[in-house]
Design a protein around this motif. Structure first.
Motif, PDB file in Angstrom:
ATOM      1  N   ILE A 147       3.077  -5.803   2.825  1.00  0.00           N
ATOM      2  CA  ILE A 147       2.433  -5.612   4.122  1.00  0.00           C
ATOM      3  C   ILE A 147       1.628  -6.858   4.493  1.00  0.00           C
ATOM      4  CG2 ILE A 147       2.341  -3.108   3.968  1.00  0.00           C
ATOM      5  CD1 ILE A 147      -0.603  -3.379   3.216  1.00  0.00           C
TER       6      ILE A 147
ATOM      7  N   HIS B 211      11.163   3.376   3.356  1.00  0.00           N
ATOM      8  CA  HIS B 211      11.463   2.216   4.183  1.00  0.00           C
ATOM      9  C   HIS B 211      12.885   2.339   4.737  1.00  0.00           C
ATOM     10  CE1 HIS B 211      12.209  -2.023   5.230  1.00  0.00           C
ATOM     11  NE2 HIS B 211      10.902  -2.182   5.226  1.00  0.00           N
TER      12      HIS B 211
ATOM     13  N   PRO C 160       0.793 -11.435   2.317  1.00  0.00           N
ATOM     14  CA  PRO C 160       1.453 -10.220   1.828  1.00  0.00           C
ATOM     15  C   PRO C 160       0.670  -9.514   0.723  1.00  0.00           C
ATOM     16  CG  PRO C 160       2.520 -12.166   0.920  1.00  0.00           C
ATOM     17  CD  PRO C 160       1.482 -12.660   1.888  1.00  0.00           C
TER      18      PRO C 160
ATOM     19  N   THR D 294       4.789  -5.685   8.251  1.00  0.00           N
ATOM     20  CA  THR D 294       5.086  -6.185   6.913  1.00  0.00           C
ATOM     21  C   THR D 294       5.827  -7.519   6.971  1.00  0.00           C
ATOM     22  OG1 THR D 294       7.283  -5.177   6.688  1.00  0.00           O
ATOM     23  CG2 THR D 294       5.389  -3.787   6.165  1.00  0.00           C
TER      24      THR D 294
ATOM     25  N   LYS E 153       5.400   1.227   4.624  1.00  0.00           N
ATOM     26  CA  LYS E 153       4.442   0.132   4.738  1.00  0.00           C
ATOM     27  C   LYS E 153       3.550   0.078   3.514  1.00  0.00           C
ATOM     28  CE  LYS E 153       4.436  -0.017   9.778  1.00  0.00           C
ATOM     29  NZ  LYS E 153       3.641  -0.067  11.022  1.00  0.00           N
TER      30      LYS E 153
END
Length: 237
Positions: free
Chosen positions: A63, A50, A229, A210, A59
């Motif tokens: 997400i 990331h 999420p 995300t 990801k």
């Protein structure tokens, strides 16, 4: 001795790690048979470190997903869900009532209109527009697993678009942008795509990047559209 700033930062990281550890886990599959080179490239992008949180893959944590299988192929269940949220459903209906329509497009037939959308605003979500969007493309080379949908106003002008890839058991947005107005066009765009995916029953999940690192306004928009999420575990087959 640890400074107060360092202690605060460590506590924030610990809180974030705890929140992410509690998220439900989903298994997402990249199928190379759809487009070997393109799918392998996408898998590498999704699983690289990331940009901000180096301890996570790009990801995999937080997400934004909609579980399309929860609606059994019937978009009405999804639309009922977003009506209860009190915003996405009414906004989408408002856009439709004002003459906006969605259809699948070839981005190469709308290069000027897409560039006009990209350059219509200096900032989005409180951040300056990435300079790559300000450079007019001469052509788009969409791979076989990529498609694009556009929203057009009553005069036939493209006002918003979403390019997305179908990677395996999930589809994911690539680029998503439109003019800033109060007509609900972005809600119409995403709700229409979600309903179509539910009806087709070809993929199980729809991803919109995300929640991790997104600005509060964008996180709220995703929740209103029905995204939640998750933690992702990817496989390349």
């Amino acid at each position: 001795m640890e400074t107060p700033e360092l202690v605060t930062k460590l506590m924030e990281h610990a809180r974030l790690a705890l929140e992410l550890a509690r998220l439900p886990v989903v298994r997402l599959r990249f199928e190379q048979g759809r487009n070997p080179e393109g799918i392998r490239h996408a898998h590498a992008l999704f699983t690289r470190p990331h940009a901000r949180y180096k301890m996570f893959r790009n990801k995999t944590m937080g997400i934004a997903l909609i579980d399309l299988t929860a609606f059994g192929g019937h978009p009405g269940g999804y639309l009922h869900t977003v009506r209860r949220s009190g915003h996405a459903g009414p906004q989408s209906r408002k856009a439709a009532a004002r003459g906006y329509q969605l259809r699948r497009i070839d981005r190469n037939a709308h290069i000027d209109e897409i560039h006009a959308i990209h350059t219509s605003c200096e900032q989005r979500q409180g951040r300056p527009m990435d300079q790559s969007y300000r450079v007019k493309r001469s052509a788009y080379e969409d791979a076989s697993h990529v498609e694009c949908h556009g929203v057009f106003d009553a005069t036939g002008r493209l006002v918003a678009y979403c390019s997305m890839g179908r990677y395996g058991n999930f589809a994911a947005t690539d680029q998503l942008m439109g003019y800033k107005n109060q007509d609900g066009i972005m809600y119409l765009l995403l709700l229409s795509i979600v309903c179509r995916l539910i009806e087709e029953r070809e993929v199980d999940y729809f991803m919109y990047d995300t929640f991790l690192g997104a600005q509060p306004g964008l996180r709220d928009f995703k929740r209103r559209v029905g995204f939640r999420p998750y933690r992702a575990r990817y496989e390349l087959v």
